[in-house]
Design a protein around this motif. Structure first.
Motif, mmCIF file in Angstrom:
data_model
loop_
_atom_site.group_PDB
_atom_site.id
_atom_site.type_symbol
_atom_site.label_atom_id
_atom_site.label_comp_id
_atom_site.label_asym_id
_atom_site.label_seq_id
_atom_site.Cartn_x
_atom_site.Cartn_y
_atom_site.Cartn_z
ATOM 1 N N ASN A 77 0.648 -1.397 -0.181
ATOM 2 C CA ASN A 77 0.019 0.100 0.221
ATOM 3 C C ASN A 77 0.764 1.207 0.056
ATOM 4 O O ASN A 77 0.430 2.406 0.505
ATOM 5 N N VAL A 78 1.876 1.152 -0.468
ATOM 6 C CA VAL A 78 2.911 2.340 -0.926
ATOM 7 C C VAL A 78 3.193 2.653 -2.256
ATOM 8 O O VAL A 78 3.321 1.755 -3.106
ATOM 9 N N TRP A 79 2.990 3.738 -2.920
ATOM 10 C CA TRP A 79 3.254 4.089 -4.293
ATOM 11 C C TRP A 79 4.818 3.721 -4.636
ATOM 12 O O TRP A 79 5.468 4.139 -3.807
ATOM 13 N N LYS A 106 0.965 0.724 -6.900
ATOM 14 C CA LYS A 106 0.693 0.452 -5.223
ATOM 15 C C LYS A 106 0.632 -0.889 -5.019
ATOM 16 O O LYS A 106 -0.637 -1.326 -5.733
#
Length: 205
Positions: free
Chosen positions: A96-98, A147
């Motif tokens: 859940n991190v770009w 993501k």
């Protein structure tokens, strides 16, 4: 002869330094857009012949046996190809991190016009952004924001050039070029993202 009178060159140095023995000292024949095996190292005499040289490696390794019983020889010009350069091992992704999926694409036949990227093993594709300037017969960088959702993923890229050639999967490549063509491979190779975020290269798809 046409190539020799075109953009071929004899190189004695690289980045301002003489060629090293492993790189072809005293001179190397550079043939832009031709596959690397055609760029001959350790050049001394050059002979002009009236036919192709049927040398051992050319006939045993660089000849492509086709399904119809014929063989394709002298595959010289590079096909459309791309490769993802990041994320790459030993990077560990966080869920859940770009992140940026980036890479390079090239072709021996003009310009790269598009690069598609898949994060699910080829089930779906998104068009990546090409970094300007996009020039003929040159590496083209591409990028796509992504993501990661924390689940296993397979990252792939496929290049398209201005002739309409599309980088194939391994199955497509072998169907067209035969099963014994590893020396000319231009097919897609993937990165695998494990559940713990580790990224590994080398999956043939």
């Amino acid at each position: 002869v046409e190539k020799g009178l075109g953009d071929a060159m004899i190189a004695f140095a690289f980045n301002g330094e003489p060629l090293r023995p492993a790189n072809g000292y005293p001179a190397i024949l550079l043939l832009p857009v031709h596959e690397r095996n055609a760029n001959i190292k350790w050049v001394r005499p050059i002979e002009l012949a009236d036919g192709p040289g049927m040398f051992r490696d050319e006939t045993s390794k660089y000849t492509d046996p086709l399904a119809n019983g014929t063989a394709r020889q002298f595959s010289l010009v590079m096909d459309a190809k791309s490769i993802i350069t990041a994320p790459a091992h030993p990077v560990r992704l966080a869920p859940n991190v770009w992140t940026q999926i980036t890479g390079i694409a090239w072709t021996g036949r003009g310009k790269i016009t598009r690069v598609d990227v898949s994060t699910d093993g080829g089930a779906n594709w998104l068009v990546a952004e090409l970094q300007e300037p996009v020039m003929s017969l040159a590496h083209t960088r591409f990028r796509l924001p992504w993501k990661w959702d924390g689940k296993p993923a397979v990252l792939m890229s496929r290049a398209v050039d201005e002739t309409g050639a599309v980088q194939p999967t391994l199955a497509e490549f072998r169907a067209k070029r035969g099963a014994g063509t590893d020396y000319h491979f231009s097919y897609i190779r993937a990165w695998v993202v494990e559940p713990d975020g580790q990224v590994f290269f080398g999956v043939d798809v």
